[in-house]
Design a protein around this motif. Structure first.
Motif, mmCIF file in Angstrom:
data_model
loop_
_atom_site.group_PDB
_atom_site.id
_atom_site.type_symbol
_atom_site.label_atom_id
_atom_site.label_comp_id
_atom_site.label_asym_id
_atom_site.label_seq_id
_atom_site.Cartn_x
_atom_site.Cartn_y
_atom_site.Cartn_z
ATOM 1 N N THR A 154 2.415 -2.290 -0.544
ATOM 2 C CA THR A 154 1.883 -4.428 -0.571
ATOM 3 C C THR A 154 3.180 -4.903 -0.294
ATOM 4 O OG1 THR A 154 0.501 -3.814 -2.579
ATOM 5 C CG2 THR A 154 1.581 -6.097 -1.476
ATOM 6 N N TRP A 157 5.263 -14.542 -2.508
ATOM 7 C CA TRP A 157 4.741 -12.788 -2.669
ATOM 8 C C TRP A 157 5.589 -12.254 -3.598
ATOM 9 C CZ3 TRP A 157 -0.011 -12.350 -3.032
ATOM 10 C CH2 TRP A 157 -1.048 -13.438 -2.917
ATOM 11 N N ILE A 179 4.419 -10.049 -6.753
ATOM 12 C CA ILE A 179 4.328 -8.874 -6.803
ATOM 13 C C ILE A 179 5.538 -7.916 -7.564
ATOM 14 C CG2 ILE A 179 4.712 -6.732 -5.464
ATOM 15 C CD1 ILE A 179 3.911 -8.202 -3.140
ATOM 16 N N LYS A 230 4.836 -8.064 7.738
ATOM 17 C CA LYS A 230 4.300 -9.628 8.023
ATOM 18 C C LYS A 230 5.404 -10.851 8.324
ATOM 19 C CE LYS A 230 -0.081 -10.051 5.681
ATOM 20 N NZ LYS A 230 -1.884 -10.225 6.944
ATOM 21 N N LEU A 248 4.242 -7.020 3.161
ATOM 22 C CA LEU A 248 4.702 -7.774 3.517
ATOM 23 C C LEU A 248 5.512 -8.148 4.303
ATOM 24 C CD1 LEU A 248 4.410 -10.672 2.342
ATOM 25 C CD2 LEU A 248 5.725 -10.222 0.509
ATOM 26 N N GLY A 280 -0.183 -8.577 -9.177
ATOM 27 C CA GLY A 280 0.796 -8.700 -7.711
ATOM 28 C C GLY A 280 -0.216 -8.384 -6.502
ATOM 29 N N ALA A 281 -0.207 -6.694 -6.761
ATOM 30 C CA ALA A 281 -0.499 -6.737 -5.807
ATOM 31 C C ALA A 281 -1.824 -6.512 -4.995
ATOM 32 C CB ALA A 281 0.026 -4.785 -5.525
ATOM 33 N N LYS A 330 -4.579 -11.745 0.912
ATOM 34 C CA LYS A 330 -4.782 -11.929 2.659
ATOM 35 C C LYS A 330 -3.248 -12.661 3.348
ATOM 36 C CE LYS A 330 -5.862 -7.407 4.299
ATOM 37 N NZ LYS A 330 -4.440 -6.222 4.356
ATOM 38 N N PRO A 331 -2.764 -12.932 2.442
ATOM 39 C CA PRO A 331 -2.008 -14.431 3.706
ATOM 40 C C PRO A 331 -1.185 -13.573 4.298
ATOM 41 C CG PRO A 331 -0.827 -12.571 2.526
ATOM 42 C CD PRO A 331 -1.587 -12.365 1.895
ATOM 43 N N TYR A 366 -2.260 -10.178 -3.475
ATOM 44 C CA TYR A 366 -2.293 -10.230 -2.241
ATOM 45 C C TYR A 366 -3.460 -9.099 -1.328
ATOM 46 C CZ TYR A 366 1.027 -8.673 2.084
ATOM 47 O OH TYR A 366 1.266 -8.514 3.148
ATOM 48 N N TRP A 367 -3.455 -8.318 -1.955
ATOM 49 C CA TRP A 367 -4.898 -7.391 -1.340
ATOM 50 C C TRP A 367 -5.685 -8.202 -1.245
ATOM 51 C CZ3 TRP A 367 -2.736 -4.380 2.739
ATOM 52 C CH2 TRP A 367 -1.837 -3.472 2.248
#
Length: 70
Positions: free
Chosen positions: A27, A44, A48, A34, A31, A55-56, A63-64, A59-60
């Motif tokens: 993750t 983030w 995480i 990105k 990140l 946190g992971a 999807k920022p 995030y998934w």
């Protein structure tokens, strides 16, 4: 699998910590790829690192996106 001398229960128990270690690492790598910057990136990374699995997962799911993708 017992005929080969492999205990599947023990194999599963040993795989879980490896997965729990690799998911946040993967993750964080995603990140880094990105083009987030500033506060969103810092938040983030902190989430995480503070709560690795949740946190992971967050995030998934979320999807920022970057300004370029909007």
């Amino acid at each position: 699998m017992d005929a080969l001398g492999i205990n599947t229960g023990l194999l599963l128990v040993q795989a879980i910590p490896i997965i729990l270690f690799l998911v946040p690492i993967i993750t964080l790598i995603d990140l880094a790829k990105k083009k987030l910057s500033g506060t969103p990136l810092a938040v983030w990374v902190l989430v995480i690192c503070a709560i690795p699995l949740l946190g992971a997962l967050a995030y998934w799911i979320i999807k920022p996106t970057t300004e370029d993708e909007i």
